[in-house]
Motif scaffolding. Structure first.
Motif, PDB file in Angstrom:
ATOM      1  N   ALA A 217       6.218  14.793   3.341  1.00  0.00           N
ATOM      2  CA  ALA A 217       5.555  14.573   4.619  1.00  0.00           C
ATOM      3  C   ALA A 217       4.126  15.105   4.595  1.00  0.00           C
ATOM      4  O   ALA A 217       3.261  14.610   5.322  1.00  0.00           O
ATOM      5  N   ASN A 218       3.874  16.079   3.738  1.00  0.00           N
ATOM      6  CA  ASN A 218       2.530  16.676   3.694  1.00  0.00           C
ATOM      7  C   ASN A 218       1.623  15.981   2.674  1.00  0.00           C
ATOM      8  O   ASN A 218       0.532  16.452   2.394  1.00  0.00           O
ATOM      9  N   ILE A 219       2.099  14.878   2.107  1.00  0.00           N
ATOM     10  CA  ILE A 219       1.281  14.161   1.122  1.00  0.00           C
ATOM     11  C   ILE A 219       0.921  12.780   1.677  1.00  0.00           C
ATOM     12  O   ILE A 219       1.800  12.020   2.076  1.00  0.00           O
ATOM     13  N   THR A 220      -0.360  12.483   1.739  1.00  0.00           N
ATOM     14  CA  THR A 220      -0.808  11.172   2.209  1.00  0.00           C
ATOM     15  C   THR A 220      -0.883  10.229   1.013  1.00  0.00           C
ATOM     16  O   THR A 220      -1.607  10.491   0.051  1.00  0.00           O
ATOM     17  N   GLN A 221      -0.095   9.170   1.089  1.00  0.00           N
ATOM     18  CA  GLN A 221      -0.017   8.247  -0.048  1.00  0.00           C
ATOM     19  C   GLN A 221      -0.849   6.989   0.201  1.00  0.00           C
ATOM     20  O   GLN A 221      -0.867   6.478   1.319  1.00  0.00           O
ATOM     21  N   SER A 222      -1.519   6.519  -0.818  1.00  0.00           N
ATOM     22  CA  SER A 222      -2.312   5.283  -0.718  1.00  0.00           C
ATOM     23  C   SER A 222      -2.127   4.442  -1.967  1.00  0.00           C
ATOM     24  O   SER A 222      -2.019   4.978  -3.068  1.00  0.00           O
ATOM     25  N   LEU A 223      -2.147   3.144  -1.741  1.00  0.00           N
ATOM     26  CA  LEU A 223      -2.068   2.194  -2.849  1.00  0.00           C
ATOM     27  C   LEU A 223      -3.400   1.459  -2.920  1.00  0.00           C
ATOM     28  O   LEU A 223      -3.883   0.951  -1.903  1.00  0.00           O
ATOM     29  N   GLY A 313      -3.767  24.373  -6.527  1.00  0.00           N
ATOM     30  CA  GLY A 313      -5.093  23.774  -6.325  1.00  0.00           C
ATOM     31  C   GLY A 313      -5.114  22.262  -6.478  1.00  0.00           C
ATOM     32  O   GLY A 313      -6.152  21.632  -6.258  1.00  0.00           O
ATOM     33  N   ILE A 314      -3.996  21.664  -6.861  1.00  0.00           N
ATOM     34  CA  ILE A 314      -4.022  20.206  -7.077  1.00  0.00           C
ATOM     35  C   ILE A 314      -4.016  19.486  -5.726  1.00  0.00           C
ATOM     36  O   ILE A 314      -3.005  19.442  -5.032  1.00  0.00           O
ATOM     37  N   SER A 315      -5.176  18.955  -5.373  1.00  0.00           N
ATOM     38  CA  SER A 315      -5.322  18.289  -4.081  1.00  0.00           C
ATOM     39  C   SER A 315      -5.058  16.786  -4.207  1.00  0.00           C
ATOM     40  O   SER A 315      -4.716  16.134  -3.239  1.00  0.00           O
ATOM     41  N   HIS A 316      -5.261  16.245  -5.422  1.00  0.00           N
ATOM     42  CA  HIS A 316      -5.125  14.805  -5.637  1.00  0.00           C
ATOM     43  C   HIS A 316      -4.160  14.536  -6.799  1.00  0.00           C
ATOM     44  O   HIS A 316      -4.330  15.104  -7.881  1.00  0.00           O
ATOM     45  N   ALA A 317      -3.195  13.665  -6.558  1.00  0.00           N
ATOM     46  CA  ALA A 317      -2.358  13.156  -7.657  1.00  0.00           C
ATOM     47  C   ALA A 317      -2.662  11.666  -7.743  1.00  0.00           C
ATOM     48  O   ALA A 317      -2.582  10.955  -6.734  1.00  0.00           O
ATOM     49  N   ILE A 318      -3.054  11.220  -8.925  1.00  0.00           N
ATOM     50  CA  ILE A 318      -3.491   9.823  -9.055  1.00  0.00           C
ATOM     51  C   ILE A 318      -2.653   9.119 -10.125  1.00  0.00           C
ATOM     52  O   ILE A 318      -2.605   9.558 -11.282  1.00  0.00           O
ATOM     53  N   GLY A 343      -1.689  17.195   0.537  1.00  0.00           N
ATOM     54  CA  GLY A 343      -2.144  16.590  -0.709  1.00  0.00           C
ATOM     55  C   GLY A 343      -2.396  15.104  -0.524  1.00  0.00           C
ATOM     56  O   GLY A 343      -1.941  14.498   0.451  1.00  0.00           O
ATOM     57  N   LEU A 344      -3.154  14.528  -1.461  1.00  0.00           N
ATOM     58  CA  LEU A 344      -3.421  13.096  -1.443  1.00  0.00           C
ATOM     59  C   LEU A 344      -2.854  12.489  -2.715  1.00  0.00           C
ATOM     60  O   LEU A 344      -3.047  13.037  -3.805  1.00  0.00           O
ATOM     61  N   ALA A 345      -2.150  11.377  -2.559  1.00  0.00           N
ATOM     62  CA  ALA A 345      -1.590  10.699  -3.729  1.00  0.00           C
ATOM     63  C   ALA A 345      -2.087   9.257  -3.734  1.00  0.00           C
ATOM     64  O   ALA A 345      -1.894   8.530  -2.754  1.00  0.00           O
ATOM     65  N   PHE A 346      -2.766   8.870  -4.806  1.00  0.00           N
ATOM     66  CA  PHE A 346      -3.287   7.505  -4.928  1.00  0.00           C
ATOM     67  C   PHE A 346      -2.568   6.793  -6.068  1.00  0.00           C
ATOM     68  O   PHE A 346      -2.358   7.375  -7.135  1.00  0.00           O
ATOM     69  N   THR A 347      -2.255   5.555  -5.835  1.00  0.00           N
ATOM     70  CA  THR A 347      -1.609   4.747  -6.872  1.00  0.00           C
ATOM     71  C   THR A 347      -2.474   3.535  -7.138  1.00  0.00           C
ATOM     72  O   THR A 347      -2.775   2.759  -6.217  1.00  0.00           O
ATOM     73  N   LEU A 348      -2.921   3.387  -8.376  1.00  0.00           N
ATOM     74  CA  LEU A 348      -3.733   2.233  -8.751  1.00  0.00           C
ATOM     75  C   LEU A 348      -2.814   1.200  -9.404  1.00  0.00           C
ATOM     76  O   LEU A 348      -2.023   1.551 -10.285  1.00  0.00           O
ATOM     77  N   ALA A 349      -2.935  -0.018  -8.984  1.00  0.00           N
ATOM     78  CA  ALA A 349      -2.048  -1.050  -9.542  1.00  0.00           C
ATOM     79  C   ALA A 349      -2.769  -2.382  -9.555  1.00  0.00           C
ATOM     80  O   ALA A 349      -3.635  -2.642  -8.706  1.00  0.00           O
ATOM     81  N   THR A 350      -2.409  -3.219 -10.513  1.00  0.00           N
ATOM     82  CA  THR A 350      -2.927  -4.581 -10.498  1.00  0.00           C
ATOM     83  C   THR A 350      -1.931  -5.451  -9.723  1.00  0.00           C
ATOM     84  O   THR A 350      -0.785  -5.049  -9.525  1.00  0.00           O
ATOM     85  N   HIS A 351      -2.371  -6.629  -9.349  1.00  0.00           N
ATOM     86  CA  HIS A 351      -1.484  -7.481  -8.552  1.00  0.00           C
ATOM     87  C   HIS A 351      -0.237  -7.876  -9.327  1.00  0.00           C
ATOM     88  O   HIS A 351       0.824  -8.072  -8.754  1.00  0.00           O
ATOM     89  N   SER A 352      -0.373  -7.959 -10.651  1.00  0.00           N
ATOM     90  CA  SER A 352       0.800  -8.345 -11.442  1.00  0.00           C
ATOM     91  C   SER A 352       1.857  -7.234 -11.455  1.00  0.00           C
ATOM     92  O   SER A 352       2.957  -7.436 -11.942  1.00  0.00           O
ATOM     93  N   GLU A 353       1.489  -6.086 -10.945  1.00  0.00           N
ATOM     94  CA  GLU A 353       2.451  -4.966 -10.942  1.00  0.00           C
ATOM     95  C   GLU A 353       3.121  -4.786  -9.572  1.00  0.00           C
ATOM     96  O   GLU A 353       3.751  -3.770  -9.315  1.00  0.00           O
ATOM     97  N   ARG A 354       2.985  -5.797  -8.729  1.00  0.00           N
ATOM     98  CA  ARG A 354       3.535  -5.651  -7.375  1.00  0.00           C
ATOM     99  C   ARG A 354       5.048  -5.418  -7.381  1.00  0.00           C
ATOM    100  O   ARG A 354       5.583  -4.685  -6.560  1.00  0.00           O
ATOM    101  N   HIS A 355       5.732  -6.021  -8.369  1.00  0.00           N
ATOM    102  CA  HIS A 355       7.189  -5.828  -8.401  1.00  0.00           C
ATOM    103  C   HIS A 355       7.535  -4.364  -8.668  1.00  0.00           C
ATOM    104  O   HIS A 355       8.518  -3.836  -8.165  1.00  0.00           O
ATOM    105  N   LYS A 356       6.693  -3.703  -9.456  1.00  0.00           N
ATOM    106  CA  LYS A 356       6.954  -2.279  -9.728  1.00  0.00           C
ATOM    107  C   LYS A 356       6.700  -1.446  -8.473  1.00  0.00           C
ATOM    108  O   LYS A 356       7.427  -0.498  -8.184  1.00  0.00           O
ATOM    109  N   ILE A 357       5.673  -1.830  -7.751  1.00  0.00           N
ATOM    110  CA  ILE A 357       5.384  -1.131  -6.492  1.00  0.00           C
ATOM    111  C   ILE A 357       6.567  -1.298  -5.546  1.00  0.00           C
ATOM    112  O   ILE A 357       6.997  -0.352  -4.893  1.00  0.00           O
ATOM    113  N   ARG A 358       7.095  -2.503  -5.539  1.00  0.00           N
ATOM    114  CA  ARG A 358       8.210  -2.764  -4.627  1.00  0.00           C
ATOM    115  C   ARG A 358       9.405  -1.871  -4.970  1.00  0.00           C
ATOM    116  O   ARG A 358      10.053  -1.317  -4.102  1.00  0.00           O
TER     117      ARG A 358
END
Ligand code: AMP
Length: 492
Positions: A217-223, A313-318, A343-358
Motif C-alpha cells: 500500500a505504501n508503494i506507488t506503482q506505474s507502468l 534508502g531505496i526510493s525507486h524500484a525499476i 516507495g515508487l515502483a516503475f515497470t518498463l515494458a514493450t507492447h509485445s509484453e502486455r501478456h506478461k503484464i497481464r
C-alpha cells in the motif's frame, strides 16, 4: 498494541528499544503471542513487513529465559533460500538478541569458504541460519548436530521450493527432533506450501496478515510502455534523474544485462554497480555495503541476487526487464518502501509484453496504472490489460496519472476462507488425516517434486527432477541460474 503486551522477555524488549522499534507490525502482533504459546505457525506476510522479528523474537525468547544454555547445541535453525537473506536474518538476530549474554549465531551458506563455517560450527551455536544446500554438506559430514533444535523456521518457504530445495529440506527436517516447533513463512500458503506444511508442521495455526493481492500500500506503482530498447533507456534515464530519488534498484533479467546496464549508467555519470550470481561473495558483500552506506545510487540487479535486500534508502524500484515469474514482481517492488517508508515502483515494458503484464496484474490482483512521461510518450497507444478483461472502464489513449476504473476486488483465484483484509486470521488446521498425496503425473512417487517453471503455468506437479539451485545461484561452482539462463536461451 506495544511489544510489552506480547509476552516477550525484558532482554528482548530492551533490544527492541535500542533497535528503534516502538510498536509491533501486524505480522509481529499476530504471530509472536501464538508462537510463544508453542504453536506451529504457517504465516503469509509481505516482504518488508517485519517477518524476521515475527519468528526470531519468539525463538529467542526461550534462550533469553534460560541463560544457562551453554553447550546445549543449536536451538534455533532458520532455513532461507539465499545467502543474502541468511545474512540479513543473522544480522537481525544479533540486533534482537543483543542483550542475551553470549548469544552465538552462525551462518552457513553456499558460495562461501568452508573455513569460517567449520570454525563457527566447532564452537557452541545457539542460532544457526543456513541455506539448505550447504547445511546438507555439513550435516552429511557430521559437522553439525541438529538434534537439539527447539525452533525450526522455514523462511520464504515458497521460494525454497521453487528453487528445488524440497529434498534437502526434508533431509534437514528429519535431522531435527519431532517435538520441535516449526514456523513457516511464505508469500503464499497455497498448493505446494500447504502440502509441505501438512508434512512438516503439527496442527499449525494459519496467519494471513495480508494476501499478496493487497500488498504494498505504501508503494506507488506505474507502468511505462516503451517502443523499443532505446526508448526504454531514455525512460530509465529520466526516472533516475528524478530529484526525489534517493537510491534506486533496477532489475534486469540477465546477468550480462545487469553488467552492461550498470556500465552504461556509470558512463552516464550515475554512481551505479551491478549485483548478480556470477559475482563472488566478496564482491557482492562489497556492493551491498556500498549501497547500505549510500555510496551507491543505482544498483542494477538480477532477481536472485536482489532477493531479500533490505536498504531503507531505496526510493525507486525499476523493472527494466520484466520478471520471469509474476511473484518476482512482488519481491522486486518490495525492495522499496521498506520499514514503513513510501516507495515508487516503475515497470518498463514493450507492447509485445502486455501478456506478461497481464499475468503480473492477475497475480497481484490489481492493475498496474499505466502512465506516460511528457516528451517520452510511446508511439503506440497503451491498451489496458487487466481492467478491460474485467469489463471495467474503456481503453484510454494516454495516461498522465494512475488509471481509474478499477473498483472492487477481483473474484478469480480467491479461495474459500482466504482473507485479504488487514486483520490477522487464525484458523485451526484440521487434524492430519492420512498421508499427504505427493504423486507425479503417473502417480508413481509419494514424494513431492518441484521444478523451476514459472508458477503461473505449472508449479508443483511437474515431473522434472528437483534441482539444487544454490550452487547455480552462487554462480561459483556452476555458472548461471535457471531463470537467468532461460532468458539467455530466449536470445535476450
Ligand atoms: P523484514 O520484513 O523482517 O525484512 O523487516 C523489514 C524492515 O522492517 C527491517 O528493516 C526491520 O528492521 C524493520 N522492522 C521490523 N519490525 C519493525 C518494527 N516493529 N518497527 C519498525 N521497524 C521494524
Amino acid at each position: 498494541m506495544s511489544f510489552e503486551n506480547l509476552g516477550l522477555e525484558p532482554k528482548l524488549l530492551s533490544a527492541l528499544v535500542k533497535a528503534g522499534f516502538s510498536a509491533p507490525t501486524s505480522v509481529q502482533e499476530a504471530s509472536i503471542p501464538k508462537a510463544l504459546e508453542g504453536h506451529d505457525l504457517m504465516v503469509s506476510a509481505q516482504t518488508g513487513s517485519g517477518k524476521t522479528a515475527a519468528f526470531m523474537l519468539p525463538a529467542l525468547n526461550h534462550i533469553a529465559r534460560a541463560p544457562a544454555n551453554k553447550g546445549r547445541g543449536v536451538q534455533v535453525l532458520v532455513l532461507t533460500p539465499t545467502r543474502e537473506l541468511a545474512m540479513q536474518v543473522a544480522d537481525a538476530t544479533k540486533s534482537y538478541g543483543a542483550h542475551i549474554p553470549d548469544l552465538r549465531t552462525a551462518v552457513v551458506v553456499g558460495g562461501m569458504p568452508y573455513g569460517a563455517q567449520l570454525k563457527a560450527l566447532s564452537r557452541r551455536v545457539d542460532v544457526l541460519v543456513a541455506t539448505p544446500g550447504r547445511l546438507i554438506d555439513h550435516l552429511q559430514a557430521r559437522r553439525v548436530n541438529l538434534s537439539t533444535v527447539r525452533t525450526l523456521v522455514l523462511d520464504e518457504a515458497d521460494r525454497m521450493l521453487d528453487m528445488g530445495f524440497i529434498e534437502d529440506i526434508e533431509t534437514i527436517v528429519a535431522a531435527t527432533p519431532s517435538e520441535r516447533q516449526t514456523l513457516l513463512f511464505s508469500a503464499t500458503l497455497d498448493g505446494t506450501i500447504a502440502r509441505l506444511a501438512r508434512d512438516m508442521l503439527k496442527e499449525p495455526l494459519r496467519i494471513e496478515v495480508s494476501g499478496h493481492k493487497q500488498k504494498h500500500a505504501n508503494i506507488t506503482q506505474s507502468l511505462l510502455y516503451a517502443d523499443d530498447a532505446g526508448h526504454k533507456l531514455r525512460l530509465l534515464d529520466h526516472l533516475l534523474r528524478d530529484t526525489n530519488l534517493d537510491q534506486a534498484i533496477v532489475f534486469t533479467s540477465t546477468k550480462r544485462g545487469a553488467d552492461d546496464l550498470a556500465n552504461r549508467l556509470s558512463d552516464q555519470g550515475f554512481s551505479a554497480a551491478s549485483l548478480h550470481g556470477d559475482m563472488n561473495q566478496r564482491q557482492r558483500t562489497r556492493t551491498l555495503g556500498l549501497l547500505q552506506k549510500r555510496r551507491l545510487q543505482v544498483l542494477v540487479a538480477t532477481d536472485v541476487a536482489a532477493r531479500g535486500i533490505d536498504v531503507q534508502g531505496i526510493s525507486h524500484a525499476i523493472n527494466y526487464d520484466l520478471p520471469m515469474q509474476p511473484e518476482d514482481y512482488t519481491h522486486r517492488i518490495g525492495r522499496t518502501g521498506r520499514a514503513g517508508n513510501s516507495g515508487l515502483a516503475f515497470t518498463l515494458a514493450t507492447h509485445s509484453e502486455r501478456h506478461k503484464i497481464r499475468r503480473i496484474e492477475h497475480f497481484i490482483g490489481q492493475p498496474i496504472p499505466a502512465n506516460v512521461i511528457e516528451g517520452l510518450e510511446p508511439t503506440k497507444t497503451a491498451r489496458p490489460t487487466y481492467s478491460d478483461r474485467k469489463g471495467k472502464g474503456k481503453p484510454r489513449k494516454s495516461f498522465d496519472g494512475p488509471r481509474g476504473g478499477f473498483g472492487g476486488k477481483p473474484s478469480y483465484g480467491r479461495k474459500n476462507g482466504e482473507s485479504w483484509g488487514d486483520k490477522p486470521r487464525f484458523e485451526d488446521r484440521p487434524g492430519r488425516s492420512g498421508k499427504p498425496r505427493f504423486e507425479d503425473e503417473a502417480g508413481r512417487s509419494s514424494k513431492p517434486r518441484f521444478d523451476n517453471k514459472p508458477s503461473y503455468d505449472s508449479r508443483g506437479d511437474a515431473d522434472r527432477p528437483a534441482r539444487r539451485f544454490e550452487d547455480r545461484v552462487d554462480g561459483v561452482a556452476r555458472k548461471g541460474g535457471h531463470a537467468e539462463r532461460s532468458y539467455a536461451h530466449a536470445g535476450r
